[in-house]
Design a protein around this motif. Sequence first.
Motif, short mmCIF file in Angstrom:
data_model
loop_
_atom_site.label_atom_id
_atom_site.label_comp_id
_atom_site.label_asym_id
_atom_site.label_seq_id
_atom_site.Cartn_x
_atom_site.Cartn_y
_atom_site.Cartn_z
N PHE A 1 68.05 24.19 0.32
CA PHE A 1 66.63 23.64 0.18
C PHE A 1 66.00 23.92 1.64
N LYS A 2 65.11 24.57 1.67
CA LYS A 2 64.51 25.12 3.33
C LYS A 2 63.59 23.68 3.44
N GLY A 3 63.12 22.90 2.45
CA GLY A 3 62.19 21.66 2.96
C GLY A 3 62.98 20.47 3.51
N LYS A 4 62.45 19.36 3.36
CA LYS A 4 62.79 17.97 3.83
C LYS A 4 63.17 17.30 2.39
N VAL A 5 64.31 16.51 2.82
CA VAL A 5 64.94 15.69 1.61
C VAL A 5 65.12 14.27 2.07
N MET A 6 64.49 13.31 1.29
CA MET A 6 64.52 12.15 2.16
C MET A 6 64.69 10.97 1.01
N HIS A 7 65.63 9.76 0.97
CA HIS A 7 65.60 8.88 0.18
C HIS A 7 64.45 7.76 0.39
N SER A 8 64.22 6.97 -0.39
CA SER A 8 62.90 5.89 -0.29
C SER A 8 63.37 5.14 0.67
N GLN A 9 64.92 4.62 0.70
CA GLN A 9 64.92 3.79 1.84
C GLN A 9 65.00 4.48 3.45
N GLU A 10 64.93 5.79 3.66
CA GLU A 10 64.78 6.28 4.76
C GLU A 10 62.87 6.32 4.92
N TYR A 11 62.71 6.74 3.88
CA TYR A 11 60.90 6.49 3.90
C TYR A 11 60.33 5.36 4.38
N SER A 12 61.13 4.21 3.82
CA SER A 12 60.69 2.86 4.24
C SER A 12 60.54 2.49 5.69
N LYS A 13 61.29 3.47 6.43
CA LYS A 13 61.46 3.33 7.99
C LYS A 13 60.33 3.61 8.75
N LEU A 14 59.54 4.64 8.20
CA LEU A 14 58.47 5.35 8.74
C LEU A 14 57.05 4.48 8.73
N ASP A 15 56.45 4.65 9.96
CA ASP A 15 55.14 3.69 9.83
C ASP A 15 53.97 4.51 9.31
N ALA A 16 52.81 3.87 9.24
CA ALA A 16 51.73 4.71 8.18
C ALA A 16 51.41 5.91 8.63
N GLU A 17 51.47 6.24 10.02
CA GLU A 17 51.15 7.65 10.52
C GLU A 17 52.10 8.48 10.43
N GLU A 18 53.51 8.05 10.43
CA GLU A 18 54.46 9.29 10.25
C GLU A 18 54.48 9.43 8.63
N SER A 19 54.47 8.30 7.70
CA SER A 19 54.50 8.73 6.52
C SER A 19 53.21 9.61 5.87
N SER A 20 52.06 9.21 6.43
CA SER A 20 50.96 10.18 6.16
C SER A 20 51.18 11.52 6.63
N GLN A 21 51.84 11.85 7.65
CA GLN A 21 51.93 13.24 8.23
C GLN A 21 53.01 13.80 7.36
N LEU A 22 53.98 12.81 6.84
CA LEU A 22 55.03 13.53 6.04
C LEU A 22 54.70 14.27 4.63
N LEU A 23 53.55 13.33 4.14
CA LEU A 23 52.95 13.79 2.80
C LEU A 23 51.86 14.68 2.78
N LYS A 24 50.91 14.46 3.82
CA LYS A 24 49.59 15.07 3.92
C LYS A 24 49.73 16.69 3.79
N GLY A 25 49.19 17.04 2.56
CA GLY A 25 48.98 18.71 2.65
C GLY A 25 50.37 19.41 2.20
N LYS A 26 51.28 18.34 1.69
CA LYS A 26 52.48 19.15 1.32
C LYS A 26 52.60 18.87 -0.14
N LYS A 27 53.57 20.04 -0.51
CA LYS A 27 53.91 19.97 -2.18
C LYS A 27 55.24 18.90 -2.24
N VAL A 28 55.01 17.82 -2.87
CA VAL A 28 55.98 16.75 -2.65
C VAL A 28 56.53 16.60 -4.23
N VAL A 29 57.86 16.73 -4.29
CA VAL A 29 58.42 16.32 -5.67
C VAL A 29 59.18 14.85 -5.56
#
Length: 510
Positions: free
Chosen positions: A174-202
């Motif tokens: 896979f060319k994109g990014k894979v992340m478990h919810s555990q890892e996602y919980s370490k992101l702050d509000a800015e980082e999580s928004s940047q990860l998701l904003k404008g992205k196709k998320v599954v």
Amino acid sequence: MAVIFSKIGIIGGGISGLAAAKQLAEHNPIVFEATDSIGGVWKHCSFRTTKLQTPRCDYEFSDYPWPLRDNTSFPSYNEILEYLNSYANHFDLFKFINFNSKVVEIRLAKDHLESPSKLSTLLPGKPVWEVAVQTSGSTAIQWYGFEFIVVCMGKYGDVPIIPTYGRNKGPEVFKGKVMHSQEYSKLDAEESSQLLKGKKVVIIGYKKSGIDLAVECAEANQGDDGKACTMVVRTSHWTVPHYSIWGLPFYLFYSTRFSQFLHARPNQGTLRTLLCQLLSPARKAASKIIESYLLWKLPLVKYGLKPDHPFEEDYASCQMAILPESFFPEADKGKINFKRSSNWWFWEGGVEFDDNTKLEADVVLLATGYDGKKKLRTVLPEPFRSFLEYPSGMLPLYRGTIHPLIPNMGFMGYVESVSNLQTSEIRCKWLARLVGGKFKLPSMEKMLEQVNTEMEIMKNTTRFYKRTCISTFSINHNDEICEEMGWNSWRKKSWLAEAFSPYNSQDYQD
Ligand SMILES: Cc1cc2nc3c(=O)[nH]c(=O)nc-3n(C[C@H](O)[C@H](O)[C@H](O)COP(=O)(O)OP(=O)(O)OC[C@H]3O[C@@H](n4cnc5c(N)ncnc54)[C@H](O)[C@@H]3O)c2cc1C
Ligand SMILES: NC(=O)c1ccc[n+]([C@@H]2O[C@H](COP(=O)([O-])OP(=O)(O)OC[C@H]3O[C@@H](n4cnc5c(N)ncnc54)[C@H](OP(=O)(O)O)[C@@H]3O)[C@@H](O)[C@H]2O)c1
């Protein structure tokens, strides 16, 4: 090798470890917490939007009410952490806790290697277990010796469940990014928004973490240029928008003595078994009333999310998730989509399904849960480690606390109910009295029989019996605990309250 001796060791500083430290305080326990703070999952597994799934009075220590406990809103994870810190300060628990101290190995003390099963006392005056502790930033190991250990390492957090894939079907293609919810919980509000904003998320998973992630994804993608996320749903479970069903409080259905009377419980005898069979239409009716409300209130049919099983089975397996208010409104706006599939894998541009369809993705979030048993397996020695392997995946624990074949060790936080705090606290009270010699454990055969009976009840109530969940017979479970402690098990002030009001921590004050 210098070994530090103490009577009681507690592993973990989440709510279970705190409750254990409070109840066992007279023995000056040593608590090992791997991280730099108390709170466990509330500190290390929570997202920006994570809230308690119940009002605060249902998740409360019996001797430490929440400030504003009658506020019916669900507190955020930060409020829970404040409450836990305040509890720990109030009862002076911090003095027991060694932070940044990870238990990496537990072994039987040399004296007990030959005859662990012959131990007749829980505090024999010399160490039964030796515990290796590694401090953050150091490779050195310090050994401790304890007469009794309470394992409170948590079922969730730390060890994510990562799906397995066939050759060339895993995240490596896979060319994109894979992340478990555990890892996602370490992101702050800015980082999580940047990860998701404008992205196709599954998002893989349709339980509480997945649902919360979908809402965060939708929030980050507001506006015309925002992208939709897609949830991959393997099993659709019942979700609940609030604790009111056709105007009736939810607790009336499952959390009173009257409602739990309809359900099977361990040690109930032949007459009661027959009665339970006779009462099964009433049980089914209660489940159907809730299902009819949820199907009316939520667009489950529209999105193909109507579960194939009765509500009762989700409740009896502690899987019921509370739905964030904006979840279906965001789906209606087209920000959250659903894909039903049980078999999926990666391709270079996203995720592919066994119906030959493909989804494009920039980010794949795995909300696939946690493996609490694996965490236990890493520290427990053989043969005790293999005692945890039970056919169903549940942990075979007497009173949800003692493994009949593992001496001088208690497990806290491995049995679930509507409020895991309440479930852990009363068991810590029971354990403290047991360790203090106020009563004795029954024979090993009796304990194993009790464990098996409870497991049978859970298996017969729900097809999802992987968790040790006592939610349909929690009052009876606590009754037996009270009786063993020498307490009156009927704890309300009137018969009416006894029959129709819910039991919470306040009912189990010392
Ligand atoms: C995001 C989330 C939300 C939840 N919401 C609810 C809810 O609304 N209601 C509810 O009843 N339940 C909820 N739960 C379940 C929750 O797990 C329990 O309510 C409870 O907080 C568990 O507490 P615990 O102390 O048993 O475990 P944890 O909170 O997991 O604490 C375990 C602690 O042990 C430490 N530890 C682990 N391994 C080691 C080691 N080897 N050495 C030293 N320390 C170690 C960890 O760092 C951690 O601090 C939720 C769970 C999650 C993940
Ligand atoms: N209070 C809160 O706000 C909050 C927030 C997050 C989590 N929690 C709690 O934390 C605990 C863990 O919750 P969780 O949601 O992280 O995990 P979970 O309850 O274990 O759910 C895992 C989800 O992933 C799915 N899944 C697992 N492997 C899969 C695969 N290979 N392919 C497709 N789907 C797969 C499961 O589907 P199946 O159902 O088919 O197995 C399920 O939907 C729960 O107790 C939950 O209540 C609470």
